[in-house]
Design an enzyme around this catalytic site. Structure first.
Site, PDB file in Angstrom:
ATOM      1  N   HIS A   1       4.769   0.274   0.741  1.00  0.00           N
ATOM      2  CA  HIS A   1       5.252  -0.496   1.884  1.00  0.00           C
ATOM      3  C   HIS A   1       4.261  -1.597   2.235  1.00  0.00           C
ATOM      4  O   HIS A   1       3.107  -1.579   1.799  1.00  0.00           O
ATOM      5  CB  HIS A   1       5.473   0.415   3.100  1.00  0.00           C
TER       6      HIS A   1
ATOM      7  N   HIS B   1       0.228   5.790   0.871  1.00  0.00           N
ATOM      8  CA  HIS B   1      -0.662   6.812   1.409  1.00  0.00           C
ATOM      9  C   HIS B   1      -0.432   8.150   0.689  1.00  0.00           C
ATOM     10  O   HIS B   1       0.708   8.461   0.315  1.00  0.00           O
ATOM     11  CB  HIS B   1      -0.424   7.004   2.909  1.00  0.00           C
TER      12      HIS B   1
ATOM     13  N   GLN C   1       0.808  -1.216   0.000  1.00  0.00           N
ATOM     14  CA  GLN C   1       0.000   0.000   0.000  1.00  0.00           C
ATOM     15  C   GLN C   1       0.838   1.262   0.000  1.00  0.00           C
ATOM     16  O   GLN C   1       2.055   1.238   0.209  1.00  0.00           O
ATOM     17  CB  GLN C   1      -0.909   0.006   1.227  1.00  0.00           C
TER      18      GLN C   1
ATOM     19  N   ARG D   1      -4.086   0.702  -2.447  1.00  0.00           N
ATOM     20  CA  ARG D   1      -3.458  -0.622  -2.430  1.00  0.00           C
ATOM     21  C   ARG D   1      -2.825  -0.961  -3.772  1.00  0.00           C
ATOM     22  O   ARG D   1      -3.337  -0.610  -4.823  1.00  0.00           O
ATOM     23  CB  ARG D   1      -4.484  -1.671  -2.026  1.00  0.00           C
TER      24      ARG D   1
ATOM     25  N   GLU E   1       3.045   7.451   8.888  1.00  0.00           N
ATOM     26  CA  GLU E   1       3.031   6.532  10.018  1.00  0.00           C
ATOM     27  C   GLU E   1       4.443   6.101  10.393  1.00  0.00           C
ATOM     28  O   GLU E   1       5.379   6.196   9.584  1.00  0.00           O
ATOM     29  CB  GLU E   1       2.157   5.312   9.721  1.00  0.00           C
TER      30      GLU E   1
END
Length: 383
Positions: A251, A94, A92, A270, A129
């Protein structure tokens, strides 16, 4: 200060044993993937005053502090988790903040239901994240050098992969990576499934650097993400090491237990290793096609005992204290909201005694002292 009662999410990729072992309880036999600590509306932590969402909504400035409210609005801008991967998560990426705002506004204009399986943007926020390993932790992070990726694919001896190998050698790095990932994700599904099957057999036979991809293929047979994963760096974190995943970096987490913190968002695009929707054009708009080192983070130690995992993000700040037996109490009082999470030993936070997996919410400016013998992670914001 409020003790938190947190929800464990039973995603299929979760370990059946890691979170129960941390908490010191018997496994249920079902996967336990993530324990959420925060005010995410999907599973807010519960306190003696109501859910953390209700507590913050009742008086945002008291709970979060005026500077945090001015900077991020009347909400806790981060979500803290214990993550236990027993199988690979989806490959995936972001979006950055601008991409998230544009994508969310576009899907709102097109009246795509927020719970539609083909919707990409659930909110208008980015989702950087950080994952910090509590055990050995395997993951994929960022693109390999194209020549290295070509060598890995070529070593499988699978004829159907030869065009990808040639592309990775023949073109500039960003164009090579873009063209190969596009080709993988848009290939005929039946042909790609046969290619993945052949590659899987080769990975299992060769072992070594190919072993992680054999394991991925075991969980996702025939998935084009198995080949896409070989374009990425494989990294194995030791306990206490961390990875920062910024916008556009492909990642996947593969296996292990860790503490994860992220901006409060659900935006995920994804690339494979999933039965869920893969929007190839939008994915290609968001992915950063540049080789990169995974950039393993080790904490920076300060004289007061704090060990900080530095990132370029203001929505969260993660650090830890490893408290030796008999050490003096540490004053962690801040002008920003905090969540304190024990991951080892026994730690006293204010009036509460915390054992592994237990946590508290500390409002802005509220007195926060920790003592005991153990490890406590501290999650807060930067204003």
């Amino acid at each position: 200060m409020d003790r938190l009662d947190n929800t464990v999410r039973p995603y299929a990729w979760g370990s059946t044993t890691a979170i129960p072992q941390l908490l010191g309880v018997e496994p249920t036999g079902e996967p336990q993937a993530e324990m959420w600590m925060g005010a995410h509306p999907g599973a807010p932590s519960r306190t003696g005053r109501g859910t953390l969402v209700e507590v913050i909504e009742a008086d945002p400035e008291r709970e979060l502090g005026a500077p945090a409210v001015a900077r991020f609005g009347p909400r806790l801008p981060f979500l803290l988790k214990i993550l236990a991967a027993g199988a690979p998560l989806s490959l995936q990426v972001h979006p950055d903040l601008e991409q998230a705002k544009e994508g969310y506004a576009d899907e709102e204009r097109r009246h795509i239901p927020v719970d539609a399986p083909y919707r990409n943007y659930k909110d208008a926020n980015h989702k950087p994240e950080l994952i910090c390993a509590l055990t050995e932790f395997d993951g994929l992070c960022g693109f390999r050098d194209p020549a290295e990726a070509a060598g890995l694919l070529d070593g499988l001896g699978v004829d159907a992969l030869k065009p990808y190998v040639d592309l990775l050698h023949a073109r500039p790095e960003d164009a090579a990576l873009r063209e190969v990932l596009t080709a993988i994700l848009t290939a005929d599904p039946d042909e790609m499934a046969r290619t993945v099957t052949a590659a899987t057999s080769a990975c299992a036979r060769l072992g070594g650097a190919y072993a992680p991809y054999a394991d991925i293929a075991h969980h996702y047979p025939g998935d084009p993400g198995v080949i896409a994963a070989m374009l990425l760096n494989h990294v194995r974190l030791q306990p206490g090491e961390a990875l920062f995943l910024g916008a556009g970096i492909p990642h996947a987490y593969l296996n292990g237990l860790g503490v994860e913190i992220m901006a409060n968002s659900d935006n995920v695009l994804r690339c494979g290793l999933t039965p869920k929707h893969v929007d190839v054009p939008e994915l290609l708009r968001v992915v950063r096609f540049e080789p990169s080192d995974p950039g393993v983070l080790r904490p920076e130690a300060f004289p007061d005992g704090e060990e900080l995992y530095a990132t370029p993000i203001d929505e969260f700040r993660l650090s830890r204290y490893v408290l030796p037996d008999g050490a003096a109490a540490h004053d962690l009082t801040r002008a920003t909201p905090q969540i304190l999470l024990c991951t080892a030993g026994t730690v006293k936070a204010g009036e509460y005694e915390l054992t592994p997996g237990q946590s508290v919410f500390v409002p802005a400016h509220e007195k926060a002292e920790v003592s005991g013998a153990g490890t406590v992670f501290r999650a807060t914001v930067i204003v």
